[in-house]
Motif scaffolding. Structure first.
Motif, PDB file in Angstrom:
ATOM      1  N   MET A  79      -0.084   5.078  -6.159  1.00 26.95           N
ATOM      2  CA  MET A  79      -0.979   4.620  -6.629  1.00 26.95           C
ATOM      3  C   MET A  79      -1.763   3.630  -5.501  1.00 26.95           C
ATOM      4  SD  MET A  79      -1.236   4.331  -9.974  1.00 26.95           S
ATOM      5  CE  MET A  79      -1.916   3.099 -10.487  1.00 26.95           C
ATOM      6  N   PRO A  80      -2.963   2.935  -5.611  1.00 26.90           N
ATOM      7  CA  PRO A  80      -3.470   2.202  -3.907  1.00 26.90           C
ATOM      8  C   PRO A  80      -2.052   1.638  -3.268  1.00 26.90           C
ATOM      9  CG  PRO A  80      -5.260   2.576  -6.149  1.00 26.90           C
ATOM     10  CD  PRO A  80      -3.608   2.955  -6.698  1.00 26.90           C
ATOM     11  N   ALA A  81      -1.340   0.549  -4.491  1.00 28.13           N
ATOM     12  CA  ALA A  81      -0.394  -0.089  -3.745  1.00 28.13           C
ATOM     13  C   ALA A  81       0.009   0.543  -2.572  1.00 28.13           C
ATOM     14  CB  ALA A  81      -0.103  -0.949  -4.973  1.00 28.13           C
ATOM     15  N   ASP A  82       0.642   2.073  -3.236  1.00 24.12           N
ATOM     16  CA  ASP A  82       2.057   2.872  -3.278  1.00 24.12           C
ATOM     17  C   ASP A  82       0.800   3.388  -1.321  1.00 24.12           C
ATOM     18  OD1 ASP A  82       2.419   4.749  -5.708  1.00 24.12           O
ATOM     19  OD2 ASP A  82       2.832   2.987  -4.671  1.00 24.12           O
ATOM     20  N   VAL A  83      -0.010   2.877  -0.890  1.00 24.31           N
ATOM     21  CA  VAL A  83      -0.884   3.592  -0.124  1.00 24.31           C
ATOM     22  C   VAL A  83      -0.572   1.526   1.079  1.00 24.31           C
ATOM     23  CG1 VAL A  83      -2.829   4.034   1.580  1.00 24.31           C
ATOM     24  CG2 VAL A  83      -2.188   5.289  -0.422  1.00 24.31           C
ATOM     25  N   THR A  84      -0.611   0.724   0.471  1.00 22.15           N
ATOM     26  CA  THR A  84      -1.968  -0.321   1.099  1.00 22.15           C
ATOM     27  C   THR A  84      -0.797  -1.428   1.539  1.00 22.15           C
ATOM     28  OG1 THR A  84      -2.807  -1.654  -0.893  1.00 22.15           O
ATOM     29  CG2 THR A  84      -4.114  -0.281   0.570  1.00 22.15           C
ATOM     30  N   GLY A  85      -0.003  -1.033   0.102  1.00 26.57           N
ATOM     31  CA  GLY A  85       0.684  -2.705   0.085  1.00 26.57           C
ATOM     32  C   GLY A  85       0.895  -3.310  -1.394  1.00 26.57           C
ATOM     33  N   THR A  86       2.017  -4.222  -1.298  1.00 28.21           N
ATOM     34  CA  THR A  86       2.076  -4.917  -3.027  1.00 28.21           C
ATOM     35  C   THR A  86       2.347  -6.500  -2.043  1.00 28.21           C
ATOM     36  OG1 THR A  86       1.444  -5.352  -4.772  1.00 28.21           O
ATOM     37  CG2 THR A  86       3.497  -3.575  -4.350  1.00 28.21           C
ATOM     38  N   ASN A  87       2.083  -7.409  -3.124  1.00 32.60           N
ATOM     39  CA  ASN A  87       2.796  -7.904  -3.171  1.00 32.60           C
ATOM     40  C   ASN A  87       4.225  -8.609  -4.363  1.00 32.60           C
ATOM     41  OD1 ASN A  87       1.272  -9.981  -1.059  1.00 32.60           O
ATOM     42  ND2 ASN A  87      -0.128 -10.459  -2.709  1.00 32.60           N
ATOM     43  N   LEU A  88       5.359  -8.502  -3.367  1.00 30.61           N
ATOM     44  CA  LEU A  88       6.312  -8.627  -4.364  1.00 30.61           C
ATOM     45  C   LEU A  88       7.128 -10.147  -4.671  1.00 30.61           C
ATOM     46  CD1 LEU A  88       8.099  -5.347  -2.717  1.00 30.61           C
ATOM     47  CD2 LEU A  88       7.369  -5.157  -4.813  1.00 30.61           C
ATOM     48  N   ILE A  89       7.317 -10.351  -6.111  1.00 38.26           N
ATOM     49  CA  ILE A  89       8.354 -11.899  -5.772  1.00 38.26           C
ATOM     50  C   ILE A  89       9.513 -11.767  -5.602  1.00 38.26           C
ATOM     51  CG2 ILE A  89       9.012 -12.916  -7.717  1.00 38.26           C
ATOM     52  CD1 ILE A  89       7.327 -12.192  -9.814  1.00 38.26           C
ATOM     53  N   ILE A  90      10.056 -12.264  -4.506  1.00 37.98           N
ATOM     54  CA  ILE A  90      11.401 -12.399  -3.762  1.00 37.98           C
ATOM     55  C   ILE A  90      11.639 -13.812  -3.488  1.00 37.98           C
ATOM     56  CG2 ILE A  90      10.653 -10.796  -2.175  1.00 37.98           C
ATOM     57  CD1 ILE A  90      10.485 -12.682  -0.146  1.00 37.98           C
ATOM     58  N   LYS A  91      12.535 -14.062  -3.652  1.00 34.94           N
ATOM     59  CA  LYS A  91      13.847 -15.452  -3.419  1.00 34.94           C
ATOM     60  C   LYS A  91      13.844 -15.816  -2.208  1.00 34.94           C
ATOM     61  CE  LYS A  91      17.062 -17.621  -6.777  1.00 34.94           C
ATOM     62  NZ  LYS A  91      16.637 -17.386  -7.596  1.00 34.94           N
ATOM     63  N   GLU A  92      13.477 -17.159  -2.319  1.00 31.99           N
ATOM     64  CA  GLU A  92      13.524 -17.681  -0.789  1.00 31.99           C
ATOM     65  C   GLU A  92      13.796 -19.001  -0.907  1.00 31.99           C
ATOM     66  OE1 GLU A  92      10.452 -15.912   2.631  1.00 31.99           O
ATOM     67  OE2 GLU A  92       9.860 -18.085   1.812  1.00 31.99           O
ATOM     68  N   ASP A  93      14.093 -19.302  -0.571  1.00 32.23           N
ATOM     69  CA  ASP A  93      15.194 -21.074  -0.159  1.00 32.23           C
ATOM     70  C   ASP A  93      15.118 -21.022  -2.069  1.00 32.23           C
ATOM     71  OD1 ASP A  93      12.734 -21.464   2.426  1.00 32.23           O
ATOM     72  OD2 ASP A  93      15.147 -20.548   2.823  1.00 32.23           O
ATOM     73  N   GLY A  94      15.854 -20.358  -2.531  1.00 38.03           N
ATOM     74  CA  GLY A  94      16.143 -21.048  -3.658  1.00 38.03           C
ATOM     75  C   GLY A  94      14.440 -20.653  -5.018  1.00 38.03           C
TER      76      GLY A  94
END
Lengths: 327, 497
Positions: A79-94
């Protein structure tokens, strides 16, 4: 800039070439052409059957230039995101936040293996990065590292289930380099390296910043009017619709090379003159770079296919014709 | 450094200019010599006296054109630099030349690098003058062809030589005639006499224009001189008459001088040819042909041709010598006849002799001339008859006399419907006029106060004779009579005036 600085850089580039040659047996022409593309700030399309050391070449390149290297294996489900990267949901400071995860394209040297296997959508994601040197994900645009170089590969056989790159996108590659099968002596040397414990250690000679400086210097190299005229005449000669087009063009070429071809020829011929230790571009430089710069930019017609004429043969005839006029 | 670059390119250009000039010179020289060879082939069949001269001029023009072509076509400075680059210098020289005014780092480095190589570059060695073997071969071949063909003698060349010779003679005579014309242009001589002189001069000029041989030239001049002499006697103007005689004499001298020179040259050539080289023998054959043309002698012309054809053999040489002797003899006889005819009954005679003779004769009656190794001719006039001239080792001619004839006519056959008119019936015996009639014949005598005319109008004699003469001349010029016949006709009508 002093002459001794110049000579020093020339020597360093020659050392790079020699060093890369330690890791890749034979393929001297390929190494030289890849080096020219690096110095001319262009991307390369390598075409050859599997197992010829294309990946090894890119790895050697990254080691000698001390630049980050990444490899993308293109498959139909990529997929294109596999090449360019993507936004992921991560837990940061809760909190759950979106964070951009850069893809493999965020590297100095990117090996896009078998680029013709991916879908056009995925291909275009990489091609946008090649052209703009940026990646846009969502509303954000991210700069790619500099220097940035894509070496894409293609298999000339096994065309079933592939998505050949359209001419408009092929045009974005500075060079198309044909990787030939090595001869017997070279094959033996390859065996010596690959099936034994002997592993050549490659030294780092140039870094990214030095490469950027060298690129700047190369751009200042003078090209005489006669040599420039020679290069431009060659590009114009590939157009069958132009008045005075050679017979070979009218017979075998459907569409000629774009102005990017002229840019590619001039930039890479300057790089070649630099590597050769000269301070000016010569006709010989133009002739050398014409083949990798033009072969993927000429759309041959059915007559060429039926007569088994390759783009290199057409380019050879065009060069002969212009040389005759020159003399 | 910039000056070094420019000087280097300039020197390369100069060398290339030399190469170009040599190349184009050679090509044009070959073209010129080919044309010269073709001209010489043309001259073998078509009389063209100036063939060699034209061929040389054409070759010289071609060589000059080649030089200019090479000079003009010299490559430009940039092209010269590129040509120097083509010797393995990878466009260093042309780039340095183009950027000679730039002062950025790269241009300076490039220029320094180029100058280093310029200093090692040997211009003359890199651009040697190589003469194409094909062109050299062509040059030699056409030069030899031209030389060989030019040395071949053909009837057309002979004709060309004779035509040129006669034209040259005509030109000299024409100049003399123009002097005569100038003399009579003066206002003090205005009148009918000078008009007649002008008419005679114009006629002579026309004859000179159409003269094809020396003989015709000489005769045209002699006719004019005779005319002047006759007019000198008729005119009442003493001064004019003196001038006419003077000019006539000058004309005669001119013609004689020409003939003498030709004779001298022919004699010298003949002597040299006896034991000389082939070149001298060839020259002798030419001079004999010219002599033959001057004398109008076919036998001599044939002998000269035979001499050339038989490769200058001794027998043909002797033949030619004899033919010359005969021709001179005939010529002197004819001259005597003409000179005697030109004299009047009062018997003024003059004799002309060959310049080698030491005798000039001017007397009446029997005369003799002696000359050693020359020709002498004696002439007499009047009733005493002629005389003979003798020469040792020369050509002796006999004299000839001529008179108006005796008062008594001699008997002859009767002719039907013949009228004899006597202007003055007081002279002679009328019985002689009627002649002897045959059985059925009769002669009728009529006396008329009005002379020759029976009826009709009187017409001025000069108009009639002049008109007859003009018609006759026109007819003669257009007709294909033998030259000697034409001469006789012209003389006849000229004397009528």
């Amino acid at each position: 800039m002093e002459e001794h600085d110049m000579k020093q850089w020339i020597d360093m580039v020659k050392d790079c070439e020699r060093e890369i040659g330690k890791g890749i047996i034979g393929q001297k022409e390929v190494i030289r052409q890849v080096l020219l593309a690096v110095l001319a700030d262009g991307n390369v399309l390598l075409e050859g059957v599997p197992g010829l050391g294309k990946t090894e070449l890119v790895k050697a390149l990254s080691k000698v230039f001390d630049m980050a290297f990444s490899r993308i294996q293109f498959t139909p489900d990529l997929m294109p995101a596999d090449v360019t990267g993507t936004n992921l949901i991560i837990k940061e400071d809760g909190n759950n936040v979106f964070k951009f995860q850069p893809g493999p394209v965020f590297s100095n040297i990117v090996l896009a293996d078998e680029i013709n296997r991916a879908t056009p959508k995925t291909q275009s994601a990489l091609l946008e990065a090649m052209q703009e040197k940026t990646v846009t994900v969502g509303k954000e645009t991210y700069e790619l590292p500099s220097p940035f170089l894509v070496l894409a590969t293609q298999n000339p056989i096994e065309n079933e289930g592939t998505y050949p790159l359209p001419e408009a996108q092929l045009d974005r590659f500075l060079f198309k380099i044909l990787v030939e099968f090595p001869d017997k002596a070279e094959l033996k040397d390859i065996m010596d390296i690959t099936v034994t414990n002997f592993k050549p250690a490659l030294e780092n000679i140039l870094d990214g910043n030095r490469i950027l400086s060298i690129r700047q210097v190369i751009r200042d190299m003078p090209v005489s009017d006669a040599v420039m005229d020679y290069a431009l005449s060659l590009v114009v000669a590939t157009h069958p619709e132009k008045e005075g087009a050679p017979d070979v063009t009218k017979k075998y070429i459907q569409t000629g090379a774009s102005p990017r071809a002229a840019q590619a020829i001039v930039k890479t011929s300057k790089a070649r003159a630099f590597i050769e230790g000269r301070y000016n571009v010569s006709f010989e430089d133009i002739r050398f770079v014409a083949y990798p710069a033009l072969r993927h930019r000429l759309a041959l017609n059915f007559d060429a296919i039926s007569d088994n004429i390759t783009p290199d043969e057409v380019i050879h005839k065009l060069i002969d014709g212009i040389d005759t006029i020159l003399h | 450094m910039e000056k070094k670059v420019i000087r280097f390119v300039r020197n390369v250009r100069a060398r290339l200019r030399e190469l170009h000039i040599v190349d184009k010179l050679l090509k044009m020289a070959v073209a010129g010599l080919l044309t010269a060879a073709l001209i010489s082939v043309f001259a073998l069949f078509v009389p063209f006296y100036y063939a060699v001269f034209a061929a040389v001029i054409v070759t010289a023009i071609c060589i000059l054109a080649g030089f200019l072509w090479g000079f003009i076509n010299t490559p430009t400075m940039l092209k010269s630099a590129l040509m120097a680059d083509s010797k393995g210098h990878q466009e260093k020289f042309s780039t340095a030349y183009e950027n000679v005014d730039k002062q950025d780092d790269f241009s300076l480095m490039q220029r320094r690098d180029a100058v280093k190589e310029m200093e090692q570059f040997k211009i003359r060695r890199e651009f040697p003058i190589i003469l194409s073997k094909k062109l050299i071969g062509g040059l030699l071949l056409f030069a030899v062809l031209f030389a060989a063909i030019s040395s071949i003698d053909t009837p057309a060349k002979q004709k060309a030589f004779l035509s040129h010779d006669s034209k040259k003679a005509a030109e000299e005579v024409k100049k003399q005639i123009e002097k005569v014309e100038k003399e009579f242009d003066k206002k003090s001589y205005e009148g009918a006499d000078t008009k007649e002189v002008a008419k005679a001069i114009n006629t002579a000029k026309k004859e000179l224009k159409t003269a094809k041989t020396r003989q015709e030239v000489a005769k045209a001049a002699k006719r004019l001189s005779r005319k002047l002499e006759q007019m000198a006697k008729k005119t009442n103007n003493k001064e004019l008459g003196r001038k006419m005689s003077e000019q006539a004499e000058k004309l005669n001298k001119k013609v004689e001088k020409q003939q003498d020179e030709l004779m001298k040259a022919a004699k010298e050539a003949l002597e040299k040819a006896e034991k000389g080289s082939d070149k001298e023998k060839k020259e002798a054959a030419k001079k004999m042909a010219a002599m033959a043309s001057a004398l109008g002698n076919e036998e001599l012309a044939k002998a000269a041709e035979q001499y050339s054809r038989e490769n200058f053999s001794d027998s043909s040489y002797n033949n030619m010598k004899q033919a010359l002797s005969k021709a001179l003899k005939n010529s002197n006889q004819n001259n005597s006849l003409e000179n005697a005819k030109a004299s009047t009954a009062s018997g003024n005679a003059s004799a002309k002799v060959d310049p080698n003779a030491t005798v000039n004769i001017k007397q009446q009656g029997n005369v003799s001339g002696n000359a050693a190794n020359g020709a002498a001719a004696g002439q007499g006039s009047g009733n005493n008859g002629g005389a003979s001239g003798n020469g040792t080792n020369g050509f002796g001619n006999s004299g000839a006399g001529w008179n108006h004839g005796s008062k008594n006519g001699s008997e002859r056959d009767a002719i039907t419907n013949n009228k004899v008119t006597v202007p003055d019936g007081t002279l002679g015996n009328d019985d002689n006029l009627t002649g002897k009639a045959n059985e059925n014949g009769s002669a009728v005598k009529q006396q008329s106060e009005h002379g020759l005319t029976w009826s009709g109008n009187k017409v001025d004699y000069g108009t009639v004779s002049g008109s007859y003469k003009d018609k006759a001349y026109k007819q003669v010029d257009g007709a294909s009579y033998p030259a000697s016949m034409k001469e006789k006709i012209r003389n006849y009508f000229s004397d009528l005036e």
